[in-house]
Design a protein around this motif. Structure first.
Motif, PDB file in Angstrom:
ATOM      1  N   ILE A   1       0.827  -1.209   0.000  1.00  0.00           N
ATOM      2  CA  ILE A   1       0.000   0.000   0.000  1.00  0.00           C
ATOM      3  C   ILE A   1       0.864   1.263   0.000  1.00  0.00           C
ATOM      4  O   ILE A   1       0.519   2.265  -0.630  1.00  0.00           O
ATOM      5  N   ILE A   2       2.013   1.218   0.662  1.00  0.00           N
ATOM      6  CA  ILE A   2       2.921   2.363   0.653  1.00  0.00           C
ATOM      7  C   ILE A   2       3.497   2.573  -0.751  1.00  0.00           C
ATOM      8  O   ILE A   2       3.578   3.701  -1.253  1.00  0.00           O
ATOM      9  N   HIS A   3       3.873   1.479  -1.398  1.00  0.00           N
ATOM     10  CA  HIS A   3       4.428   1.600  -2.754  1.00  0.00           C
ATOM     11  C   HIS A   3       3.380   2.147  -3.723  1.00  0.00           C
ATOM     12  O   HIS A   3       3.675   3.049  -4.524  1.00  0.00           O
ATOM     13  N   ALA A   4       2.157   1.615  -3.635  1.00  0.00           N
ATOM     14  CA  ALA A   4       1.109   2.037  -4.564  1.00  0.00           C
ATOM     15  C   ALA A   4       0.685   3.483  -4.327  1.00  0.00           C
ATOM     16  O   ALA A   4       0.600   4.281  -5.271  1.00  0.00           O
ATOM     17  N   PHE A   5       0.434   3.837  -3.071  1.00  0.00           N
ATOM     18  CA  PHE A   5      -0.142   5.148  -2.764  1.00  0.00           C
ATOM     19  C   PHE A   5       0.912   6.240  -2.614  1.00  0.00           C
ATOM     20  O   PHE A   5       0.683   7.389  -3.010  1.00  0.00           O
ATOM     21  N   VAL A   6       2.056   5.894  -2.055  1.00  0.00           N
ATOM     22  CA  VAL A   6       3.083   6.909  -1.782  1.00  0.00           C
ATOM     23  C   VAL A   6       4.081   7.009  -2.933  1.00  0.00           C
ATOM     24  O   VAL A   6       4.331   8.099  -3.458  1.00  0.00           O
TER      25      VAL A   6
ATOM     26  N   SER B   1      -7.769   3.353  -3.799  1.00  0.00           N
ATOM     27  CA  SER B   1      -9.022   2.871  -4.377  1.00  0.00           C
ATOM     28  C   SER B   1      -9.509   1.608  -3.679  1.00  0.00           C
ATOM     29  O   SER B   1      -8.796   0.999  -2.874  1.00  0.00           O
ATOM     30  N   GLU B   2     -10.728   1.206  -4.033  1.00  0.00           N
ATOM     31  CA  GLU B   2     -11.251  -0.055  -3.513  1.00  0.00           C
ATOM     32  C   GLU B   2     -10.353  -1.217  -3.910  1.00  0.00           C
ATOM     33  O   GLU B   2     -10.079  -2.111  -3.103  1.00  0.00           O
ATOM     34  N   GLU B   3      -9.896  -1.209  -5.159  1.00  0.00           N
ATOM     35  CA  GLU B   3      -9.048  -2.293  -5.647  1.00  0.00           C
ATOM     36  C   GLU B   3      -7.740  -2.362  -4.862  1.00  0.00           C
ATOM     37  O   GLU B   3      -7.260  -3.445  -4.513  1.00  0.00           O
ATOM     38  N   SER B   4      -7.168  -1.199  -4.576  1.00  0.00           N
ATOM     39  CA  SER B   4      -5.915  -1.151  -3.827  1.00  0.00           C
ATOM     40  C   SER B   4      -6.107  -1.656  -2.399  1.00  0.00           C
ATOM     41  O   SER B   4      -5.276  -2.411  -1.874  1.00  0.00           O
ATOM     42  N   ILE B   5      -7.197  -1.258  -1.778  1.00  0.00           N
ATOM     43  CA  ILE B   5      -7.479  -1.692  -0.409  1.00  0.00           C
ATOM     44  C   ILE B   5      -7.756  -3.194  -0.369  1.00  0.00           C
ATOM     45  O   ILE B   5      -7.284  -3.906   0.524  1.00  0.00           O
ATOM     46  N   LYS B   6      -8.502  -3.683  -1.347  1.00  0.00           N
ATOM     47  CA  LYS B   6      -8.790  -5.123  -1.408  1.00  0.00           C
ATOM     48  C   LYS B   6      -7.516  -5.935  -1.602  1.00  0.00           C
ATOM     49  O   LYS B   6      -7.332  -6.988  -0.983  1.00  0.00           O
ATOM     50  N   GLU B   7      -6.631  -5.455  -2.466  1.00  0.00           N
ATOM     51  CA  GLU B   7      -5.383  -6.179  -2.702  1.00  0.00           C
ATOM     52  C   GLU B   7      -4.506  -6.156  -1.452  1.00  0.00           C
ATOM     53  O   GLU B   7      -3.856  -7.154  -1.117  1.00  0.00           O
ATOM     54  N   THR B   8      -4.493  -5.039  -0.750  1.00  0.00           N
ATOM     55  CA  THR B   8      -3.758  -4.959   0.515  1.00  0.00           C
ATOM     56  C   THR B   8      -4.285  -5.993   1.499  1.00  0.00           C
ATOM     57  O   THR B   8      -3.514  -6.690   2.171  1.00  0.00           O
TER      58      THR B   8
ATOM     59  N   PHE C   1     -24.729  -3.014   2.510  1.00  0.00           N
ATOM     60  CA  PHE C   1     -24.406  -1.629   2.180  1.00  0.00           C
ATOM     61  C   PHE C   1     -22.899  -1.374   2.105  1.00  0.00           C
ATOM     62  O   PHE C   1     -22.476  -0.263   1.783  1.00  0.00           O
ATOM     63  N   VAL C   2     -22.097  -2.381   2.425  1.00  0.00           N
ATOM     64  CA  VAL C   2     -20.643  -2.208   2.461  1.00  0.00           C
ATOM     65  C   VAL C   2     -20.064  -1.758   1.117  1.00  0.00           C
ATOM     66  O   VAL C   2     -19.281  -0.800   1.068  1.00  0.00           O
ATOM     67  N   PRO C   3     -20.388  -2.413  -0.015  1.00  0.00           N
ATOM     68  CA  PRO C   3     -19.800  -1.979  -1.294  1.00  0.00           C
ATOM     69  C   PRO C   3     -20.075  -0.511  -1.611  1.00  0.00           C
ATOM     70  O   PRO C   3     -19.170   0.216  -2.040  1.00  0.00           O
ATOM     71  N   ALA C   4     -21.313  -0.070  -1.391  1.00  0.00           N
ATOM     72  CA  ALA C   4     -21.658   1.322  -1.678  1.00  0.00           C
ATOM     73  C   ALA C   4     -20.921   2.280  -0.747  1.00  0.00           C
ATOM     74  O   ALA C   4     -20.448   3.344  -1.173  1.00  0.00           O
ATOM     75  N   LYS C   5     -20.808   1.906   0.521  1.00  0.00           N
ATOM     76  CA  LYS C   5     -20.109   2.750   1.490  1.00  0.00           C
ATOM     77  C   LYS C   5     -18.621   2.863   1.157  1.00  0.00           C
ATOM     78  O   LYS C   5     -18.022   3.937   1.287  1.00  0.00           O
ATOM     79  N   MET C   6     -18.017   1.760   0.745  1.00  0.00           N
ATOM     80  CA  MET C   6     -16.600   1.788   0.394  1.00  0.00           C
ATOM     81  C   MET C   6     -16.371   2.606  -0.871  1.00  0.00           C
ATOM     82  O   MET C   6     -15.390   3.357  -0.973  1.00  0.00           O
ATOM     83  N   GLN C   7     -17.258   2.464  -1.833  1.00  0.00           N
ATOM     84  CA  GLN C   7     -17.148   3.255  -3.064  1.00  0.00           C
ATOM     85  C   GLN C   7     -17.236   4.744  -2.750  1.00  0.00           C
ATOM     86  O   GLN C   7     -16.461   5.556  -3.266  1.00  0.00           O
ATOM     87  N   GLU C   8     -18.169   5.100  -1.881  1.00  0.00           N
ATOM     88  CA  GLU C   8     -18.342   6.498  -1.490  1.00  0.00           C
ATOM     89  C   GLU C   8     -17.120   7.010  -0.728  1.00  0.00           C
ATOM     90  O   GLU C   8     -16.647   8.128  -0.963  1.00  0.00           O
ATOM     91  N   MET C   9     -16.594   6.203   0.186  1.00  0.00           N
ATOM     92  CA  MET C   9     -15.431   6.614   0.969  1.00  0.00           C
ATOM     93  C   MET C   9     -14.226   6.887   0.075  1.00  0.00           C
ATOM     94  O   MET C   9     -13.549   7.912   0.217  1.00  0.00           O
ATOM     95  N   CYS C  10     -13.957   5.978  -0.849  1.00  0.00           N
ATOM     96  CA  CYS C  10     -12.803   6.137  -1.737  1.00  0.00           C
ATOM     97  C   CYS C  10     -12.975   7.334  -2.668  1.00  0.00           C
ATOM     98  O   CYS C  10     -12.008   8.047  -2.963  1.00  0.00           O
TER      99      CYS C  10
ATOM    100  N   MET D   1      -3.094   0.831   8.342  1.00  0.00           N
ATOM    101  CA  MET D   1      -2.300   0.971   7.118  1.00  0.00           C
ATOM    102  C   MET D   1      -2.777   2.168   6.301  1.00  0.00           C
ATOM    103  O   MET D   1      -1.965   2.899   5.728  1.00  0.00           O
ATOM    104  N   ILE D   2      -4.085   2.361   6.230  1.00  0.00           N
ATOM    105  CA  ILE D   2      -4.629   3.526   5.526  1.00  0.00           C
ATOM    106  C   ILE D   2      -4.153   4.809   6.204  1.00  0.00           C
ATOM    107  O   ILE D   2      -3.707   5.759   5.550  1.00  0.00           O
ATOM    108  N   LEU D   3      -4.245   4.835   7.527  1.00  0.00           N
ATOM    109  CA  LEU D   3      -3.792   5.999   8.282  1.00  0.00           C
ATOM    110  C   LEU D   3      -2.328   6.303   7.984  1.00  0.00           C
ATOM    111  O   LEU D   3      -1.955   7.447   7.691  1.00  0.00           O
ATOM    112  N   ASN D   4      -1.487   5.279   8.024  1.00  0.00           N
ATOM    113  CA  ASN D   4      -0.055   5.492   7.824  1.00  0.00           C
ATOM    114  C   ASN D   4       0.307   5.767   6.370  1.00  0.00           C
ATOM    115  O   ASN D   4       1.275   6.481   6.097  1.00  0.00           O
TER     116      ASN D   4
END
Length: 234
Positions: free
Chosen positions: A70-75, A82-89, A133-142, A187-190
């Motif tokens: 996640i650090i390599h992808a995001f930083v 994204s949802e895909e990045s979080i799922k892969e993490t 409601f999880v998929p919709a909430k995650m899509q909205e958050m990202c 991990m998201i926080l960091n």
């Protein structure tokens, strides 16, 4: 460096066995070899089963791989969180780590890693998002995170601590996966703090820190207030 083990089954244990996975071809023998070596390093492990020790090792190794991803992808690559990045993490985090079930068979990592939960979960007095409601909430958050980061980058002004607290708290309130939500939350926080503040915040290194973390977490979730969560990072 090697160590001879006195007993019914003569064997030699090498110092780097601790870093090797238990070989399926050797079965229980390999597991006990690893256990014997580990207990020479930490006496507290002597009452633990080989399976427990191996699972703990897998958790540590996969946690390191997940945070690296996640650090390599995001930083480094400046990709969206994204949802895909979080799922892969999460898929990386769960690899080799089944969920232990008190009654019934363990849940294999391929059944829950990198996928949203379909069961209702709760913790203490905290109620998390209903699974449908999880998929919709995650899509909205990202989407909101992407838009907020884009806006702050355009203005060239950002409070990374508030943003990290806000979205890591939102993630844990959604609780999108069956296991590992707390670890992914941190991990998201960091990842956000690393990209925008250049720091990594270790949380829960010591017993008192873990107690404070759990207390702040419960308070923040109940109040829905990222200020409480933010206090852990500053």
């Amino acid at each position: 460096m090697s160590r001879s083990v006195v007993g019914a089954m003569p064997m030699t244990i090498y110092a780097d066995d601790i870093y090797r996975p238990v070989r399926p071809v050797l079965g229980k023998a390999a597991a006990w070899i690893s256990k014997i070596h580990l207990t020479t390093l930490n006496d507290k492990l002597k009452d633990m089963t080989p399976q427990y020790i191996q699972r703990s090792r897998n958790e540590i190794v996969q946690h390191a791989k997940a945070i690296q991803y996640i650090i390599h992808a995001f930083v480094t690559e400046k990709q969206d969180l994204s949802e895909e990045s979080i799922k892969e993490t999460h898929r990386i985090l769960a690899t080799g780590v089944p969920i232990s079930v008190r009654e019934g068979p363990d849940i294999p990592p391929e059944d829950y890693g990198g996928v949203y939960r379909i069961i209702i979960v709760g913790a203490s007095s905290c109620n998390f998002t209903v699974s449908k409601f999880v998929p919709a909430k995650m899509q909205e958050m990202c989407r909101q995170l992407k838009e907020e980061l884009a806006a702050t980058e355009e203005k060239m002004t950002i409070d990374p601590f508030s943003i990290a607290a806000k979205y890591s708290l939102e993630f844990v309130q959604i609780h999108p996966v069956q296991d590992g939500n707390g670890r992914i939350c941190r991990m998201i926080l960091n990842a956000i703090l690393c990209r925008y503040a250049g720091i990594i915040v270790p949380i829960g290194e010591h017993v008192e820190e873990r107690k404070e973390y759990i207390g702040k977490h419960q308070e923040a979730v109940q109040r829905g207030n990222e200020r409480t969560w933010r206090s852990l990072t500053v």
